[in-house]
Design an enzyme around this catalytic site. Structure first.
Site, PDB file in Angstrom:
ATOM      1  N   GLU A 223     102.903 101.224 -39.675  1.00  0.00           N
ATOM      2  CA  GLU A 223     102.488  99.859 -39.997  1.00  0.00           C
ATOM      3  C   GLU A 223     101.898  99.091 -38.812  1.00  0.00           C
ATOM      4  OE1 GLU A 223     105.748  99.024 -43.546  1.00  0.00           O
ATOM      5  OE2 GLU A 223     106.077  98.161 -41.561  1.00  0.00           O
TER       6      GLU A 223
ATOM      7  N   TYR B 156     100.577  99.036 -48.214  1.00  0.00           N
ATOM      8  CA  TYR B 156     101.470  99.382 -49.320  1.00  0.00           C
ATOM      9  C   TYR B 156     101.002 100.638 -50.050  1.00  0.00           C
ATOM     10  CZ  TYR B 156     103.396  94.695 -48.594  1.00  0.00           C
ATOM     11  OH  TYR B 156     103.982  93.571 -48.055  1.00  0.00           O
TER      12      TYR B 156
ATOM     13  N   LYS C 277     105.124  86.121 -44.534  1.00  0.00           N
ATOM     14  CA  LYS C 277     104.266  86.226 -45.710  1.00  0.00           C
ATOM     15  C   LYS C 277     103.670  84.885 -46.130  1.00  0.00           C
ATOM     16  CE  LYS C 277     106.644  90.265 -47.626  1.00  0.00           C
ATOM     17  NZ  LYS C 277     107.418  90.745 -48.797  1.00  0.00           N
TER      18      LYS C 277
ATOM     19  N   ASN D  14     109.523  86.568 -50.996  1.00  0.00           N
ATOM     20  CA  ASN D  14     110.706  86.774 -50.158  1.00  0.00           C
ATOM     21  C   ASN D  14     110.441  86.563 -48.674  1.00  0.00           C
ATOM     22  OD1 ASN D  14     109.359  89.139 -49.527  1.00  0.00           O
ATOM     23  ND2 ASN D  14     110.753  90.444 -50.674  1.00  0.00           N
TER      24      ASN D  14
ATOM     25  N   HIS E  79     108.372  90.415 -44.239  1.00  0.00           N
ATOM     26  CA  HIS E  79     108.404  91.878 -44.331  1.00  0.00           C
ATOM     27  C   HIS E  79     108.827  92.385 -42.966  1.00  0.00           C
ATOM     28  CE1 HIS E  79     107.135  96.062 -44.751  1.00  0.00           C
ATOM     29  NE2 HIS E  79     106.622  95.913 -43.540  1.00  0.00           N
TER      30      HIS E  79
END
Length: 155
Positions: free
Chosen positions: A128, A51, A11, A114, A117
């Site tokens: 995905e 998402y 990310k 975080n 993913h």
């Protein structure tokens, strides 16, 4: 044992912190085979597609703002039970609660920022991966190290 593919996104926070190479190395060092790899800027449209289940939730605007804030490194990793292996390597969503030795435990202190993913199951991976990679962008190959990573009955 199921040979699986999983999507991994390094990310924007990890890219900005110059951790992309370190995190990629962790997946390779684990024995996962990288079959797709690229850097890209996630657009609002791409974020909404990825998402989709969260678009109507109250936290989505912050999620979209974060994932579109800078480039990501997208990769597809392959290996025995790759999905659960990657999920274990990532650690808990909140870096403050992640065990040392996990990516988030070693490099994170945030719930939202975080670092990575990973697809949360086979259905998610199947949905995905094509969002980020065209079939021709995934490379099937035999690794010369494959016989040293897993026994034949584990492949």
């Amino acid at each position: 044992m199921a040979l699986e593919q999983t999507l991994i996104l390094i990310k924007p926070d990890a890219v900005q912190r110059r951790l992309a190479g370190t995190l990629l190395s962790r997946f390779e060092n684990k024995g996962l085979k990288i079959v797709g790899l690229k850097m890209l800027q996630v657009t609002k449209e791409l974020a909404a597609e990825h998402y989709a289940e969260h678009v109507e939730k109250p936290f989505y605007p912050l999620l979209e703002e974060f994932i579109t804030a800078g480039p990501v490194v997208a990769l597809v990793a392959e290996g025995p039970e790759a999905i659960s292996v990657v999920r274990s390597m990532m650690g808990s969503t909140n870096g403050r609660e992640s065990a040392p030795g996990t990516i988030r435990g070693d490099y994170g202190v945030s719930r939202q920022m975080n670092l990575v993913h990973g697809s949360d199951g086979p259905e998610a991976a199947a949905r995905e991966i094509p969002i980020y990679f065209k079939p021709e962008e995934l490379v099937s190959y035999e690794s010369s190290l494959g016989d040293w990573v897993c026994a034949d009955d584990e492949k």
